[in-house]
Scaffold this motif. Sequence first.
Motif, mmCIF file in Angstrom:
data_model
loop_
_atom_site.group_PDB
_atom_site.id
_atom_site.type_symbol
_atom_site.label_atom_id
_atom_site.label_comp_id
_atom_site.label_asym_id
_atom_site.label_seq_id
_atom_site.Cartn_x
_atom_site.Cartn_y
_atom_site.Cartn_z
ATOM 1 N N SER A 229 6.667 8.702 2.735
ATOM 2 C CA SER A 229 7.295 7.382 2.676
ATOM 3 C C SER A 229 6.776 6.575 1.480
ATOM 4 O O SER A 229 5.636 6.727 1.042
ATOM 5 N N TYR A 230 7.659 5.740 0.958
ATOM 6 C CA TYR A 230 7.303 4.887 -0.188
ATOM 7 C C TYR A 230 6.117 3.997 0.149
ATOM 8 O O TYR A 230 5.227 3.782 -0.674
ATOM 9 N N GLN A 231 6.116 3.452 1.362
ATOM 10 C CA GLN A 231 5.017 2.557 1.749
ATOM 11 C C GLN A 231 3.687 3.306 1.787
ATOM 12 O O GLN A 231 2.662 2.778 1.367
ATOM 13 N N SER A 232 3.719 4.539 2.268
ATOM 14 C CA SER A 232 2.487 5.343 2.287
ATOM 15 C C SER A 232 1.952 5.516 0.875
ATOM 16 O O SER A 232 0.748 5.421 0.634
ATOM 17 N N GLU A 233 2.860 5.772 -0.070
ATOM 18 C CA GLU A 233 2.452 6.026 -1.449
ATOM 19 C C GLU A 233 1.785 4.804 -2.077
ATOM 20 O O GLU A 233 0.689 4.911 -2.651
ATOM 21 N N THR A 234 2.423 3.632 -1.959
ATOM 22 C CA THR A 234 1.809 2.447 -2.589
ATOM 23 C C THR A 234 0.577 1.968 -1.823
ATOM 24 O O THR A 234 -0.315 1.352 -2.405
ATOM 25 N N GLN A 235 0.489 2.284 -0.542
ATOM 26 C CA GLN A 235 -0.741 1.979 0.211
ATOM 27 C C GLN A 235 -1.908 2.800 -0.351
ATOM 28 O O GLN A 235 -3.033 2.297 -0.468
ATOM 29 N N ILE A 236 -1.619 4.040 -0.735
ATOM 30 C CA ILE A 236 -2.656 4.903 -1.312
ATOM 31 C C ILE A 236 -3.115 4.337 -2.665
ATOM 32 O O ILE A 236 -4.308 4.288 -2.958
ATOM 33 N N TYR A 237 -2.146 3.864 -3.491
ATOM 34 C CA TYR A 237 -2.514 3.238 -4.771
ATOM 35 C C TYR A 237 -3.371 1.994 -4.525
ATOM 36 O O TYR A 237 -4.355 1.751 -5.228
ATOM 37 N N ALA A 238 -2.968 1.196 -3.524
ATOM 38 C CA ALA A 238 -3.693 -0.040 -3.209
ATOM 39 C C ALA A 238 -5.128 0.256 -2.791
ATOM 40 O O ALA A 238 -6.067 -0.408 -3.244
#
Length: 409
Positions: A158-167
């Motif tokens: 999921s897109y949210q999972s990806e940007t959470q990892i960057y965060a």
Amino acid sequence: MPAVTGKLAAASLALALIAASTSTASAQKKYDSGATDTEIKIGNIMPYSGPASAYGIIGRTEAAYFKKINEEGGINGRKINFISYDDAYSPPKAVEQARKLVESDEVLFIFNSLGTPSNSAIQKYMNSKKVPQLFVATGATKWNDPQNFPWTMGWQPSYQSETQIYAKWLLKNKPDAKIAVLFQNDDYGKDYLKGLKDGLGSKAASMIVMEESYETSEPTIDNHIIKLKATGADVFMNITTPKFAAQAIKKNAEIGWKPLHFLNNVSASVGSVIKPAGFDAAQDVVSAAYLKDTTDKQWDNDAGMKAYVEFMTKYFPEGDKTDNGTVVGYGVAQTLVQVLKQCGDDLTRENVMKQAASLKDFRTEMLLPGIKINTGPGDFAPISSLQLQRFKGERWELFGDVISADAGG
């Protein structure tokens, strides 16, 4: 006489057993529209034209893979009839094509239709018709909602999972970052942005210095890049589709803006994004991966990579092996073949969804080591792990460990 009677009884019993087994065998075969003894009719919607046409290669790869499967005898003796239409990345057009596939072509299900806006436009229709909207080609978090939409399932992380990892990475390694965000003004872009804010938590307000959106109808995003540079941000979160991702990388280099550049996975293709933007301009860009990169030499002797290259050479020679879209198409098609194998002779729409929600530690040949596909009745997020990567020279280099995100995003 008794002996003859016994023989007759035995013969009658044998005939009865044969009849029973025959009726049981035919009773075991269950079909909905789109499935027969010889065929499985599958629908697909892709942006072969329009602003996201770079993704059309996914549909062409899938068509080539199903050709391979058919040449090898099909699935449980049935050939795949793959019907793919263009929606030009336009939600109204997607609705029109979905209706055509379901009501005119009478497909068993729609598979890997691309784009968050397009899939959002057809989700209620597909669920009201009880036709699977299977392994949609978008990482929006909302596809993992079996309670409200039991006929829709995603595939990629999921897109949210990806940007959470960057965060999380930023909070640990660059807690004083000033982040400038460029995002596509639709459900896809907003989903990524939400994940970033959720991941940063209470620090989101102070760390994000600008949120700049663009429309897919814009010919260029150069003016947005200039605006973002003016903020003095030292981190650039690039949430764009391929055409605009290449423009952003190129413009950054032209104006000498060198922030720590995070590029969303959906535009991390060397072939359709990095190459057009220029290798020099893309140095040190960071992204996340769940699939093997065909330009990475470490996979040269990998059995899965060899099988992929062999497939591309034989069935899709005109396709670009370095385009991430071909790897996605190959992997998701392999996953579907597994689901259909599990269906056996019960090719009802209900069983297709049941088997799609019963994948256990399944691996396609191009998933990164340590990443597996798992689903369940309450978990419609097949892939929920990623690994960070940095662009060096002419290829991506993986770094750190495989990071698992919560299946719910």
